[in-house]
Design a protein around this motif. Structure first.
Motif, short mmCIF file in Angstrom:
data_model
loop_
_atom_site.label_atom_id
_atom_site.label_comp_id
_atom_site.label_asym_id
_atom_site.label_seq_id
_atom_site.Cartn_x
_atom_site.Cartn_y
_atom_site.Cartn_z
N HIS A 231 4.28 25.24 19.66
CA HIS A 231 3.75 24.30 18.68
C HIS A 231 4.83 23.68 17.83
CE1 HIS A 231 -0.37 24.88 19.67
NE2 HIS A 231 -0.25 26.19 19.57
N GLN A 232 5.93 24.42 17.65
CA GLN A 232 7.01 23.90 16.81
C GLN A 232 7.59 22.62 17.41
OE1 GLN A 232 9.54 27.21 15.95
NE2 GLN A 232 10.52 26.10 14.28
N ALA B 115 5.96 30.02 23.84
CA ALA B 115 6.38 30.90 22.75
C ALA B 115 5.54 32.18 22.82
CB ALA B 115 6.17 30.20 21.43
N ILE B 116 6.17 33.30 22.51
CA ILE B 116 5.41 34.56 22.50
C ILE B 116 4.95 34.82 21.07
CG2 ILE B 116 5.50 37.04 22.93
CD1 ILE B 116 7.74 36.42 24.97
N VAL B 117 3.64 34.85 20.89
CA VAL B 117 3.11 35.08 19.54
C VAL B 117 2.89 36.58 19.30
CG1 VAL B 117 2.08 32.81 19.32
CG2 VAL B 117 0.76 34.65 20.34
N ASP B 118 2.56 36.94 18.06
CA ASP B 118 2.47 38.33 17.61
C ASP B 118 1.79 39.27 18.61
OD1 ASP B 118 3.71 37.54 15.37
OD2 ASP B 118 1.88 37.38 14.14
N LYS C 226 11.25 20.94 25.44
CA LYS C 226 10.86 22.12 24.65
C LYS C 226 9.35 22.22 24.47
CE LYS C 226 15.12 22.55 22.02
NZ LYS C 226 15.69 21.41 21.29
N MET C 227 8.66 21.09 24.71
CA MET C 227 7.22 21.05 24.43
C MET C 227 6.42 22.09 25.16
SD MET C 227 5.89 17.20 24.25
CE MET C 227 4.27 17.47 23.57
#
Ligand code: C2E
Ligand code: MG
Ligand code: MG
Ligand code: MG
Length: 287
Positions: free
Chosen positions: A223-224, A212-215, A207-208
């Motif tokens: 980052h999670q 992720a798609i940010v705003d 998952k690292m």
């Protein structure tokens, strides 16, 4: 028409069930003979530190079936556990892994450590004596051996399993918790286990570098997942454990894990499981 079609379907289902049961029984018989027929052997997957130095290898069992080809341990280990064959298999793995340490020594390759996977059923009371006898017969120090156990294993038979692990650690054998994060460990439970090493499950490492798609619509590293692994690493370190990351497949994962202070790395990026000879070819330094 309906009756016939249903009938055909039932017939077809029945015969595939028969085939399934038959193949399972045949597979069990085949596995019984596999040791004597030299169809089982070990591959070894290196574990490296951040500098790329060899810390040890994990022994992984392989079955070359004469007709079916290579069968995955994920398939035959559960069968071996159900049928009790795991005791013979486990003994074979331990003997072969320790004998290989000596063979490497003889050709001039120093292998710091050998990790061996243990099944729940093997960890019955007195199992430490089998380990002692194999180590003694190879004249191998217990500190060169690590055993990998899983959380489910420990939940199934807490008392007996824990006693064996404690006895092994007293001898100097290291104990690693495999696939950590897959199971159900509570934090208090984890801190009560007799462990030296935490192996962070591949599912976390994977998952690292999922993006992720940010705003703003931009993509950035997840980052999670990274924070979660960071928390596992600090937790493990605070308990005094060494951390091994499993299933490192990309440079991004490797870099991220290094920044988080992971101690040891295992995965296809660094090295696949390979034969004992391939280990020599890759790691023997000519002096
Ligand atoms: P495990 O102990 O968690 O071993 C790691 C597995 O992940 C191995 O699969 C290895 O080939 C694979 N792997 C390593 N790096 C990567 C990577 O970067 N990406 C991916 N996708 N996979 C990677 P393998 O050899 O098929 O073994 C599967 C499982 O079978 C082992 O999981 C272990 O639970 C069991 N097993 C293997 N050998 C033995 C044994 O001698 N005794 C027992 N009881 N179980 C064994
Ligand atoms: Mg393992
Ligand atoms: Mg594992
Ligand atoms: Mg696994």
């Amino acid at each position: 028409y309906h009756a016939k079609s249903r009938g055909d379907h039932a017939l077809c289902w029945e015969s595939s069930l028969d085939k399934h049961v038959a193949s399972r029984m045949t597979l069990e018989q085949d596995l019984r003979q596999a040791i004597d027929r030299d169809q089982l052997y070990l591959h070894y997957q290196p574990q490296l530190n951040a500098e790329g130095e060899l810390l040890g290898v994990e022994a992984l069992l392989r079955w070359q079936h004469p007709e079916l080809g290579m069968i995955s341990p994920a398939q035959f280990i559960p069968l071996a556990e159900e049928t009790g064959l795991i005791f013979r298999l486990g003994r074979f793995v331990l003997e072969e892994a320790c004998a290989q340490m000596v063979r490497w020594q003889e050709v001039g390759l120093h292998m710091p450590r050998m990790a061996v996977n243990l099944s729940a059923r093997q960890l019955t009371s007195g199992y430490e004596h089998e380990v002692i006898s194999v180590l003694e017969s190879q004249n191998l120090s217990p500190t060169r051996l690590e055993v990998e156990v899983t959380e489910t294993l420990l939940i199934q038979d807490m008392e007996g399993g824990l006693a064996v692990l404690n006895a092994l650690r007293e001898l100097g054998v290291r104990v690693a918790l495999d696939d950590f994060g897959q199971g159900y460990s509570s934090l208090s439970y984890l801190s009560s286990l007799p462990l030296d090493v935490l192996k962070v499950d591949r599912s976390f490492v994977m998952k690292m570098d999922a993006l992720a798609i940010v705003d703003s619509g931009n993509r950035c590293p997840n980052h999670q997942a990274t924070q979660l692994i960071g928390a596992i690493i600090s937790l493990g370190h605070s308990l005094g454990h060494e951390i091994v990351a499993e299933g490192v497949e990309t440079e991004a994962q490797f870099e991220g894990l290094k920044q988080l202070g992971c101690d040891s790395y295992q995965g296809f990026l660094l090295a696949r499981p390979m034969s004992a000879d391939a280990i020599v070819e890759r790691f023997m330094t000519v002096s």
